[in-house]
Design an enzyme around this catalytic site. Structure first.
Site, PDB file in Angstrom:
ATOM      1  N   SER A   1      -8.260   7.875   2.598  1.00 19.45           N
ATOM      2  CA  SER A   1      -9.629   7.456   1.944  1.00 19.45           C
ATOM      3  C   SER A   1      -9.622   8.034   0.564  1.00 19.45           C
ATOM      4  O   SER A   1      -8.711   8.073   0.077  1.00 19.45           O
ATOM      5  CB  SER A   1     -10.757   7.538   2.929  1.00 19.45           C
ATOM      6  OG  SER A   1     -11.875   6.720   2.293  1.00 19.45           O
TER       7      SER A   1
ATOM      8  N   ASP B   1     -10.249  -3.445   6.806  1.00 17.87           N
ATOM      9  CA  ASP B   1     -10.640  -2.475   5.911  1.00 17.87           C
ATOM     10  C   ASP B   1     -10.768  -2.932   4.249  1.00 17.87           C
ATOM     11  O   ASP B   1      -9.995  -3.685   3.975  1.00 17.87           O
ATOM     12  CB  ASP B   1      -9.565  -1.324   5.692  1.00 17.87           C
ATOM     13  CG  ASP B   1      -9.729  -0.244   4.991  1.00 17.87           C
ATOM     14  OD1 ASP B   1     -10.924  -0.232   4.242  1.00 17.87           O
ATOM     15  OD2 ASP B   1      -9.172   0.712   4.885  1.00 17.87           O
TER      16      ASP B   1
ATOM     17  N   HIS C   1     -11.096   0.954   8.794  1.00 19.31           N
ATOM     18  CA  HIS C   1     -11.141   2.161   8.029  1.00 19.31           C
ATOM     19  C   HIS C   1     -11.695   3.073   8.765  1.00 19.31           C
ATOM     20  O   HIS C   1     -12.825   3.085   9.326  1.00 19.31           O
ATOM     21  CB  HIS C   1     -12.068   2.122   6.656  1.00 19.31           C
ATOM     22  CG  HIS C   1     -11.918   3.145   5.651  1.00 19.31           C
ATOM     23  ND1 HIS C   1     -10.835   2.838   4.514  1.00 19.31           N
ATOM     24  CD2 HIS C   1     -12.401   4.097   5.608  1.00 19.31           C
ATOM     25  CE1 HIS C   1     -11.003   4.063   3.988  1.00 19.31           C
ATOM     26  NE2 HIS C   1     -11.848   4.497   4.417  1.00 19.31           N
TER      27      HIS C   1
END
Ligand SMILES: *[C@@H]1O[C@H](CO)[C@@H](O)[C@H](O)[C@H]1NC(C)=O
Length: 403
Positions: free
Chosen positions: A189, A343, A373
């Site tokens: 991320s 995501d 995610h």
């Protein structure tokens, strides 16, 4: 009595309604996912309330989860775990115990959390780093860079860059018995964002002689130019990262000024004068047909240059690695990219895969079409789901074979 049971029934219905969220069919272990998502969502609501009443910054309340999951550095039979600092930046080090006749591999890991949350000591990250050190017989350096809202871009980047650059020195590698030809940087991320930015900068830094062998980008966030890609539109309310939260993370990375958040939510933060940059994030050319679907590509039409003047980070390649020119990408190390179907950041990752391949970089792209995610964080009780372990095992097996 009757009214008590009625209350109970009503309350249960309310709780169920709050927890229940329709999820795509192919998501596994749905109830655990819903529970985790509801927990995270309620923390978000609490944060919103605290902020509304002027009690705390939104992210300060969100940090409760990071604190709740804090673990002390605990060594086990295989790995020594130690908190220390490298060049004044805190890091958690994982060192395999067994004697090794050869030099070791190393992975520099950068945790996620939108530049605002998370830490190397969070249980899910700590567990994975320990596993990585053991499975790969490698040194893992997990960096605790400074976070927003207290610190903004480029502090996060600089902390990470300083550590990586320090670690890549011959004397330091020697101290830790690390093979200079077998070093990877990895992050998930926002950590994937920092990893990608670091890999690009290293390539063009004349002071660095040791090269990375691999970069691993786990559902990375790679650009803040276009926050309305098909994946942002389709997955705005998927677990665990909503579009609103991602945009909040982005705006907090640059500033605590809420007007930037509002502008970014409506995708009106970049002025037309910078429209030439859109070619680097043009999903219409960089995504495969099956993901473009019926989405129509438009370049935001907006004359307001206020934000880019005030927050030049908005156009900085160290914040948005996708803004690098092709020549900047050529020569990047072997790359492993994970993307997830549900995501908001899916298209960031896929666009980077396209751009890297065009620039001649060897990319292994692992796309999971059945998850969302943050999947790698779901590896501890009570939100332990099996896909989370499979994703990490796949990534570690690949690293073992390639690093
Ligand atoms: C994006 O790509 C499309 C082709 O798919 C093209 O028509 C359009 O001009 C491009 N826009 C930008 C800003 O690069």
């Amino acid at each position: 009595m009757a009214s008590k049971s009625l209350c109970f029934v009503l309350l249960s219905v309310l709780v169920a309604y709050y927890i229940y969220k329709p999820l795509p069919d192919n998501i596994e272990e749905k109830w655990k996912v819903m529970l985790m998502d509801a927990t995270f969502r309620s923390l978000g609501h609490l944060s919103t309330l605290a902020e509304m009443f002027g009690m705390k910054h939104y992210m300060d309340v969100m940090m409760l989860l990071t604190f709740a999951e804090h673990t002390e550095p605990v060594s086990d039979d295989n790995v020594i775990v130690k908190d220390t600092s490298l060049i004044n930046v805190p890091v958690r080090l994982y060192m395999p115990k067994g004697k090794s006749n050869t030099l070791r591999r190393a992975v520099i890991f950068i945790h996620g959390g939108g530049w605002c949350l998370g830490s190397a000591a969070m249980k899910p990250y700590d567990l994975q780093s320990k596993q990585a050190a053991h499975v790969l017989n490698a040194i893992i350096v997990s960096i605790d860079y400074r976070l927003a809202p207290k610190f903004h871009f480029p502090d996060q980047f600089n902390d990470v860059y300083d550590v990586v650059k320090f670690f890549l020195q011959e004397e330091v590698l020697k101290k830790y018995s690390v093979d200079r030809n077998r070093i990877a940087v990895s992050g998930d991320s926002a950590g994937g964002n920092l990893a990608a930015a670091v890999a690009q900068m290293l390539l063009h830094d004349p002071e660095v002689n040791v090269k990375l062998k691999i970069q691993v980008l786990i559902y990375p966030v790679l650009q803040s130019l276009d926050l309305n890609t098909p994946s942002y539109k389709e997955n705005a309310n998927m677990p665990l990262l909503s579009k609103t939260l991602m945009v909040r993370f982005w705006s907090e990375y640059y500033t605590t000024d809420r007007s930037l958040f509002e502008a970014m939510m409506s995708n009106k933060h970049i002025p037309s004068q910078d429209a030439h940059l859109y070619k680097y994030v043009n999903w219409s050319t960089l995504l495969p047909e099956n993901l473009k679907k019926n989405h129509v590509y438009t370049v935001p039409d907006n004359q307001n240059a206020f934000f880019v003047k005030k927050y030049p980070g908005l156009l900085d390649v160290r914040a948005s690695p996708l803004l690098a020119e092709d020549e900047m990408l050529t020569g990047l190390p072997l790359t492993y990219v994970i993307t997830c179907m549900y995501d908001v950041l899916r298209d960031d990752g896929i666009m980077y895969v396209s751009r890297l391949r065009k620039a001649g970089v060897h990319v292994v792209h692992e796309h999971y079409d059945n998850t969302f995610h943050g999947i790698i964080l779901m590896n501890t009780w009570p939100f332990d789901i099996s896909l989370s372990h499979r994703v990490v095992d796949n990534y570690l097996n690949w690293l073992d074979a390639n690093l």
